[in-house]
Design a protein around this motif. Structure first.
Motif, PDB file in Angstrom:
ATOM      1  N   TRP A  14       0.820  -1.219   0.000  1.00 49.83           N
ATOM      2  CA  TRP A  14       0.000   0.000   0.000  1.00 49.83           C
ATOM      3  C   TRP A  14       0.845   1.256   0.000  1.00 49.83           C
ATOM      4  O   TRP A  14       0.310   2.364  -0.076  1.00 49.83           O
ATOM      5  CB  TRP A  14      -0.978  -0.005   1.170  1.00 49.83           C
ATOM      6  CG  TRP A  14      -0.417   0.099   2.547  1.00 49.83           C
ATOM      7  CD1 TRP A  14      -0.195  -0.903   3.419  1.00 49.83           C
ATOM      8  CD2 TRP A  14      -0.035   1.294   3.237  1.00 49.83           C
ATOM      9  NE1 TRP A  14       0.305  -0.430   4.595  1.00 49.83           N
ATOM     10  CE2 TRP A  14       0.417   0.928   4.516  1.00 49.83           C
ATOM     11  CE3 TRP A  14      -0.016   2.636   2.893  1.00 49.83           C
ATOM     12  CZ2 TRP A  14       0.881   1.843   5.447  1.00 49.83           C
ATOM     13  CZ3 TRP A  14       0.441   3.557   3.812  1.00 49.83           C
ATOM     14  CH2 TRP A  14       0.889   3.159   5.081  1.00 49.83           C
ATOM     15  N   ASN A 273     -14.205   8.081  -0.939  1.00 52.85           N
ATOM     16  CA  ASN A 273     -13.708   6.806  -0.423  1.00 52.85           C
ATOM     17  C   ASN A 273     -12.187   6.719  -0.467  1.00 52.85           C
ATOM     18  O   ASN A 273     -11.554   6.212   0.462  1.00 52.85           O
ATOM     19  CB  ASN A 273     -14.333   5.652  -1.205  1.00 52.85           C
ATOM     20  CG  ASN A 273     -15.779   5.433  -0.829  1.00 52.85           C
ATOM     21  OD1 ASN A 273     -16.103   5.127   0.299  1.00 52.85           O
ATOM     22  ND2 ASN A 273     -16.672   5.608  -1.784  1.00 52.85           N
ATOM     23  N   TRP A 277      -9.756   6.374   2.848  1.00 50.12           N
ATOM     24  CA  TRP A 277      -8.802   5.281   2.976  1.00 50.12           C
ATOM     25  C   TRP A 277      -7.386   5.815   3.233  1.00 50.12           C
ATOM     26  O   TRP A 277      -6.667   5.314   4.100  1.00 50.12           O
ATOM     27  CB  TRP A 277      -8.815   4.429   1.702  1.00 50.12           C
ATOM     28  CG  TRP A 277      -7.841   3.291   1.753  1.00 50.12           C
ATOM     29  CD1 TRP A 277      -7.976   2.099   2.396  1.00 50.12           C
ATOM     30  CD2 TRP A 277      -6.544   3.251   1.123  1.00 50.12           C
ATOM     31  NE1 TRP A 277      -6.861   1.314   2.213  1.00 50.12           N
ATOM     32  CE2 TRP A 277      -5.966   1.990   1.439  1.00 50.12           C
ATOM     33  CE3 TRP A 277      -5.830   4.146   0.325  1.00 50.12           C
ATOM     34  CZ2 TRP A 277      -4.705   1.622   0.980  1.00 50.12           C
ATOM     35  CZ3 TRP A 277      -4.571   3.777  -0.133  1.00 50.12           C
ATOM     36  CH2 TRP A 277      -4.023   2.525   0.195  1.00 50.12           C
ATOM     37  N   LYS A 281      -4.719   5.582   6.481  1.00 49.37           N
ATOM     38  CA  LYS A 281      -3.368   5.031   6.340  1.00 49.37           C
ATOM     39  C   LYS A 281      -2.265   6.044   6.673  1.00 49.37           C
ATOM     40  O   LYS A 281      -1.260   5.703   7.294  1.00 49.37           O
ATOM     41  CB  LYS A 281      -3.158   4.538   4.898  1.00 49.37           C
ATOM     42  CG  LYS A 281      -3.991   3.319   4.520  1.00 49.37           C
ATOM     43  CD  LYS A 281      -3.522   2.091   5.269  1.00 49.37           C
ATOM     44  CE  LYS A 281      -4.271   0.848   4.823  1.00 49.37           C
ATOM     45  NZ  LYS A 281      -3.845  -0.345   5.560  1.00 49.37           N
TER      46      LYS A 281
END
Length: 339
Positions: A14, A273, A277, A281
């Protein structure tokens, strides 16, 4: 050993997704501005665009609310409903109406600048209402002052100084020269600037109201869905009052429908969205760092596809605004680290 390798692989996985997601968000914003400019220029009724866009956004967010916040709609009392109604009015109906009317009078390259100075306007309003303090003699405080001066100065430079036109490329999508001249004559740049400034101030106020909404009803998906739905109802009501012509509300398989679908699916639900997210993070200071990319993307794509000219003044002013925004965001990050 295997567990550590898996954790490392996940982290690397990620690591590139966060910046890629933020680049996508800025592309979504750029596409929305360009498509909206073309649709409005083609005669689409602004309040129809706003109403349909908001309702499409609500439809896309609803499944997320049902999945991740199942049953939480029952906790939305009258107090929370009142705040959400105000949230939709201040955060969508008023600012987006002003923004689209400002966009119709100016260019996408000019209009996108005002989206990027919203954090600075929010900061100024926070000082006015004593929601935030400014330590002038601290490094972060000095950086904020410099950032505000640069951003305001860059915006004024773009507005007041054109300079030499930079012919970087020929138009890919050519428009009729006569039609473009008519648009330029009809467009009221000063009026558009006033609309855009009003939009930025209203959106800055919305950030202050949003913090209150999250306190009285801390469920982001339901809050966003209802805000979009109420905002669509508000703009539809104003649109019906202003225009009773049924043809202004008709949709066909054309660019207008594409603009509405794009704005609802990508520039509303998708952007929300991805931002959520990445905040989870990397923290809340991370997404705004990519905001200047929307300016760069809009300047380039506006010049290529719509054909608006890039001038020395607009290019230099854009760079000054971007530098100011980065200084401001760096100051906010430094304050967060020092706490």
């Amino acid at each position: 050993m295997d567990i550590k390798a898996t954790e490392t692989k996940t982290a690397v996985g990620w690591e590139w997704k966060a910046p890629a997601s933020m680049v996508l968000v800025q592309l979504f914003i750029t596409g929305m501005i360009l498509l909206s400019k073309v649709s409005i220029g083609g005669g689409m009724f602004i309040f129809a665009l706003l109403a349909y866009r908001s309702l499409f956004g609500a439809a896309f967010i609803l499944p997320l609310a049902l999945i991740f916040e199942r049953g939480k709609w029952r906790e939305m009392g009258w107090h929370a409903t009142g705040w959400i109604f105000l949230n939709a009015f201040i955060g969508y109906a008023v600012p987006m109406s002003l923004y689209y009317y400002g966009l119709s009078d100016t260019t996408p390259t000019y209009a996108v600048i005002f989206l990027n100075i919203i954090p600075l306007v929010t900061f100024i309003l926070s000082l006015v209402f004593r929601m935030e303090t400014l330590q002038i003699w601290s490094i972060a405080g000095s950086m904020k002052i410099v950032a505000v001066v640069l951003s305001v100065g860059g915006t004024m430079l773009i507005s007041l100084y054109k300079g030499k036109t930079l012919h970087l490329w020929d138009r890919i999508m050519k428009h009729h020269h006569e039609g473009q001249q008519t648009t330029e004559v009809a467009g009221n740049h000063l009026r558009g600037t006033i609309f855009l400034v009003g939009s930025s101030i209203t959106l800055a106020c919305w950030y202050l109201i949003q913090s209150k909404v999250m306190k009285v009803y801390p469920y982001k998906y339901w809050s966003s869905m209802v805000t979009c739905f109420v905002g669509g109802f508000q703009t539809a009501l104003v649109g019906i009052i202003l225009s009773r012509d049924k043809n202004t509300w008709k949709l066909g398989w054309d660019l207008n429908l594409m603009t509405i679908f794009y704005s609802g699916a990508l520039a509303t639900a998708g952007k929300y969205n991805l931002n959520s997210w990445v905040v989870a993070k990397r923290g809340p200071a991370y997404p705004p760092m990519f905001s200047p990319l929307s300016v760069v993307f809009t300047v380039l794509l506006d010049s290529i596809f719509i054909g608006d000219e890039i001038t020395v003044g607009s290019l230099f002013g854009t760079i000054v605004v971007i530098v100011g925004l980065y200084i401001f965001l760096s100051a906010k990050s430094k304050e967060a680290r020092d706490k």
